[in-house]
Design a protein around this motif. Sequence first.
Motif, short mmCIF file in Angstrom:
data_model
loop_
_atom_site.label_atom_id
_atom_site.label_comp_id
_atom_site.label_asym_id
_atom_site.label_seq_id
_atom_site.Cartn_x
_atom_site.Cartn_y
_atom_site.Cartn_z
N ALA A 32 0.84 -1.21 0.00
CA ALA A 32 0.00 0.00 0.00
C ALA A 32 0.87 1.25 0.00
N ILE A 33 1.93 1.24 0.79
CA ILE A 33 2.82 2.40 0.84
C ILE A 33 3.48 2.61 -0.53
N GLY A 35 2.36 1.56 -3.46
CA GLY A 35 1.34 1.91 -4.44
C GLY A 35 0.83 3.34 -4.29
N LEU A 36 0.78 3.84 -3.08
CA LEU A 36 0.25 5.18 -2.85
C LEU A 36 1.31 6.27 -2.87
N ALA A 37 2.55 5.93 -2.55
CA ALA A 37 3.57 6.97 -2.45
C ALA A 37 4.67 6.86 -3.50
N TYR A 39 5.19 4.58 -6.24
CA TYR A 39 4.89 4.33 -7.64
C TYR A 39 4.55 5.62 -8.40
#
Length: 163
Positions: A32-33, A35-37, A39
């Motif tokens: 999640a980190i 994918g959200l930050a 990438y």
Amino acid sequence: MQYSQLKTKINSLKPRERWLALTSILLLSAGAIYGLAFYPLYKAISNRTDRITQKQQDIVWLRTMAGQLSGLGNAQFTNISKTESLVKLVADSVAGSKLASALTGQIPNGQQGVKAQFENANFNDLIIWLDQLQKTKGIQILDASITETPQAGQVNASISLTR
């Protein structure tokens, strides 16, 4: 689910299941980190790099074409301006602009020149028109006398033009 309930639930699991649950939570959090930050950050950097590369290639191409392009530009307006009367050329270009009502007269000045008189002309429109004449027809300004009028933005002008 609250933190204390989650902690109780995880502690009630067998050691192997607990290890599997904690590892899964850790991997999901890391994903999640990323994918959200990270990438989007990497994607933006990649896009910028591609744009810079493309612009550098465009500059190289423009430099190789500069000689041909400048030759085309000069040939384009010199052929037109040499064959047509300068008085007619100025009159036609003014007729197609916002200065049509401001042109009060033209006085030929030899074969290659004309003096145009403007009264109550909008200054910005006059400058734009002169720029267009120079860029599209190759006509140069020899002399210009511009005086302001009591009306804001309006001028009286006497402009000598040549090829």
